[in-house]
Design a protein around this motif. Sequence first.
Motif, PDB file in Angstrom:
ATOM      1  N   VAL A  97      23.608 -47.514 -61.489  1.00 47.51           N
ATOM      2  CA  VAL A  97      22.876 -47.956 -62.685  1.00 47.51           C
ATOM      3  C   VAL A  97      22.826 -49.484 -62.746  1.00 47.51           C
ATOM      4  O   VAL A  97      21.795 -50.075 -63.080  1.00 47.51           O
ATOM      5  CB  VAL A  97      23.508 -47.364 -63.967  1.00 47.51           C
ATOM      6  CG1 VAL A  97      22.839 -47.921 -65.214  1.00 47.51           C
ATOM      7  CG2 VAL A  97      23.401 -45.837 -63.940  1.00 47.51           C
ATOM      8  N   ARG A  98      23.944 -50.135 -62.370  1.00 47.90           N
ATOM      9  CA  ARG A  98      23.962 -51.614 -62.357  1.00 47.90           C
ATOM     10  C   ARG A  98      22.946 -52.148 -61.355  1.00 47.90           C
ATOM     11  O   ARG A  98      22.212 -53.093 -61.648  1.00 47.90           O
ATOM     12  CB  ARG A  98      25.362 -52.126 -62.001  1.00 47.90           C
ATOM     13  CG  ARG A  98      26.313 -52.173 -63.169  1.00 47.90           C
ATOM     14  CD  ARG A  98      27.573 -52.978 -62.785  1.00 47.90           C
ATOM     15  NE  ARG A  98      28.746 -52.295 -63.282  1.00 47.90           N
ATOM     16  CZ  ARG A  98      29.574 -51.551 -62.541  1.00 47.90           C
ATOM     17  NH1 ARG A  98      29.390 -51.425 -61.235  1.00 47.90           N
ATOM     18  NH2 ARG A  98      30.597 -50.965 -63.091  1.00 47.90           N
ATOM     19  N   ILE A  99      22.903 -51.550 -60.150  1.00 53.20           N
ATOM     20  CA  ILE A  99      21.959 -51.995 -59.110  1.00 53.20           C
ATOM     21  C   ILE A  99      20.506 -51.811 -59.573  1.00 53.20           C
ATOM     22  O   ILE A  99      19.642 -52.640 -59.284  1.00 53.20           O
ATOM     23  CB  ILE A  99      22.219 -51.206 -57.792  1.00 53.20           C
ATOM     24  CG1 ILE A  99      23.534 -51.686 -57.174  1.00 53.20           C
ATOM     25  CG2 ILE A  99      21.059 -51.369 -56.808  1.00 53.20           C
ATOM     26  CD1 ILE A  99      24.047 -50.776 -56.059  1.00 53.20           C
ATOM     27  N   ALA A 100      20.258 -50.759 -60.312  1.00 52.24           N
ATOM     28  CA  ALA A 100      18.895 -50.493 -60.798  1.00 52.24           C
ATOM     29  C   ALA A 100      18.486 -51.432 -61.928  1.00 52.24           C
ATOM     30  O   ALA A 100      17.311 -51.498 -62.280  1.00 52.24           O
ATOM     31  CB  ALA A 100      18.787 -49.040 -61.261  1.00 52.24           C
ATOM     32  N   ASN A 101      19.469 -52.152 -62.474  1.00 54.71           N
ATOM     33  CA  ASN A 101      19.195 -53.031 -63.607  1.00 54.71           C
ATOM     34  C   ASN A 101      19.827 -54.410 -63.391  1.00 54.71           C
ATOM     35  O   ASN A 101      20.721 -54.813 -64.137  1.00 54.71           O
ATOM     36  CB  ASN A 101      19.733 -52.409 -64.904  1.00 54.71           C
ATOM     37  CG  ASN A 101      19.018 -51.125 -65.254  1.00 54.71           C
ATOM     38  OD1 ASN A 101      17.920 -51.144 -65.788  1.00 54.71           O
ATOM     39  ND2 ASN A 101      19.634 -50.000 -64.919  1.00 54.71           N
ATOM     40  N   PRO A 102      19.365 -55.155 -62.358  1.00 54.20           N
ATOM     41  CA  PRO A 102      19.991 -56.449 -62.046  1.00 54.20           C
ATOM     42  C   PRO A 102      19.879 -57.425 -63.216  1.00 54.20           C
ATOM     43  O   PRO A 102      18.848 -57.485 -63.883  1.00 54.20           O
ATOM     44  CB  PRO A 102      19.182 -56.933 -60.830  1.00 54.20           C
ATOM     45  CG  PRO A 102      17.906 -56.156 -60.856  1.00 54.20           C
ATOM     46  CD  PRO A 102      18.230 -54.842 -61.508  1.00 54.20           C
ATOM     47  N   GLY A 103      20.962 -58.156 -63.443  1.00 57.94           N
ATOM     48  CA  GLY A 103      20.965 -59.174 -64.492  1.00 57.94           C
ATOM     49  C   GLY A 103      21.092 -58.629 -65.900  1.00 57.94           C
ATOM     50  O   GLY A 103      21.002 -59.387 -66.862  1.00 57.94           O
TER      51      GLY A 103
END
Length: 162
Positions: A97-103
């Motif tokens: 989920v973090r990788i899919a939503n950088p920053g």
Amino acid sequence: MASADFLEANGKYAANFEKPDRSLLRNVIIECSPYDQLGLKLGEVITIRNAGGSAKEALRSIMVAQHFIGVTGEIAVFHHKDCGMSRVTTEAMRGLVRIANPGRADIAATVDGIDFYQIDHIEESVKADVRFLAENPLVVKGTKISGWIYDVDTGKASRRSL
Ligand SMILES: [Zn+2]
């Protein structure tokens, strides 16, 4: 299947549809994969589906079924062999989920607070979910709770005792 196909499929379904008799509604099933191996008819059971068939995630819906709808029969927890939730960890899910939503620190913080209820061992996970419900004060006292494992290779469901 494209969403346009839903209309065609639903047309076929609706052509033979019989409105379920809600007076038959007694029990609750928690499951992951869809299957009709139990021979139940539409309207005979409330089915709560989520990834892994997690009883913890299903608790909110169980409370609605028991306290609002009045379904206080057996709760059957089904976990199935070869489940996706046995191949991904909570930490790996958070990472995806973090990788899919950088920053997006807000999303990272939110997902870090979510337990994805990974299945480390199916025999233990289904028993732990049965215990979770049996010992949970939010579940109507005396509710029969059963644990099951569904084998996706053979189509057979088998009951587990604690
Ligand atoms: Zn599954």
